[in-house]
Design an enzyme around this catalytic site. Structure first.
Site, mmCIF file in Angstrom:
data_model
loop_
_atom_site.group_PDB
_atom_site.id
_atom_site.type_symbol
_atom_site.label_atom_id
_atom_site.label_comp_id
_atom_site.label_asym_id
_atom_site.label_seq_id
_atom_site.Cartn_x
_atom_site.Cartn_y
_atom_site.Cartn_z
ATOM 1 N N SER A 141 0.854 -1.182 0.000
ATOM 2 C CA SER A 141 0.000 0.000 0.000
ATOM 3 C C SER A 141 0.889 1.231 0.000
ATOM 4 C CB SER A 141 -0.878 0.001 1.258
ATOM 5 O OG SER A 141 -1.499 1.262 1.459
ATOM 6 N N TYR A 155 -2.508 -0.714 10.132
ATOM 7 C CA TYR A 155 -2.588 -1.110 8.722
ATOM 8 C C TYR A 155 -1.313 -0.730 7.983
ATOM 9 C CZ TYR A 155 -4.170 -1.360 3.886
ATOM 10 O OH TYR A 155 -4.267 -1.638 2.545
#
Length: 249
Positions: A141, A155
């Protein structure tokens, strides 16, 4: 004739399901894995209807079950005879600011996104070492580039760990192995559907995944996708003060 075989995890929805559609259109046979089988059955039916020559194998899989990961990957390899590419895509976006009483959500995210990715990479590498070749793709990401605040803290940390796994394997220089890490920006998916209306730079699933597939097909070592605006944003994220980065993201 098949172009090769790809295992994709987290294939029941979102980026994983769309990657399955696009790779099938390119001529690949697929081993699709996810916890939910019903959406994958619908996905398989759509793929085989659009591309009658494609083989699509489905397996229920919870990537936090280490034994299941190794078993399922082995079963798919046995059924196809070979695996050319594994895409470690399964992920979870739940989380909360540390110290707010939601350790359970943060732990689930960590176990799925990092420990689960570790098991998948390990299982894929067993197959690739035995074959003497393979392409391991880890979906990270843009948030992996810097520490993120509040609900994104864990995350982002898990995705930074995923990127580090990819770099460590590249450093090992395993004969016949290609390793790619893909850093998606904001691509519309099931994971982020509740925030799409207030997120800048969001792109629709199909074009966003198309940029991921293109980078994977080129076997890019590392890719920020879609390239615009995430290549320049990635450049800035690595260099700007953290206070500025938080405003960018």
């Amino acid at each position: 004739m098949s172009k090769g075989t790809i295992i994709i995890t987290g294939a029941s929805a979102g980026l994983g399901a769309e990657m399955a559609r696009q790779f099938a259109a390119l001529g690949y046979d697929l081993g699709l894995c996810a916890r939910r089988t019903a959406p994958m059955e619908e996905l398989r039916d759509g793929i085989t209807s659009a591309h009658p020559g494609r083989r699509v194998v489905l397996r229920a899989l919870d990537v936090t079950d280490d034994d299941a990961v190794f078993r399922v990957f082995g079963e798919i390899a046995g059924e196809f005879g070979t695996v050319d590419r594994v895409i470690v895509n399964a992920g979870l976006g739940k989380g909360a600011a540390l110290g707010t009483g939601r350790h359970d959500a943060n732990r689930r995210t960590a176990m799925t996104n990092f420990v689960g990715a570790l098991a998948q990479a390990d299982a894929a590498m067993e197959i690739f070492r035995a074959q003497g070749r393979g392409h391991l793709v880890l979906v990270s990401s843009m948030s992996a580039l810097r520490g993120m605040r509040r609900a994104m803290t864990v995350y982002a940390a898990t995705k930074a760990g995923v990127s580090a796994i990819a770099e460590g394997l590249r450093a090992e220089r395993v004969p016949g192995l290609d390793v790619s890490v893909v850093h998606p920006g904001y691509i519309r998916s099931e994971m982020n559907e509740h925030v799409t209306q207030r997120t800048r730079f969001m792109v629709d699933t199909e074009p966003g995944v198309r940029s991921m597939v293109a980078a994977i097909e080129r076997r890019r070592v590392s890719a920020y996708v879609p390239a615009w605006p995430w290549v320049p944003i990635g450049f800035l994220m690595k260099r700007l003060p953290l206070s500025v980065v938080t405003r960018l993201t």
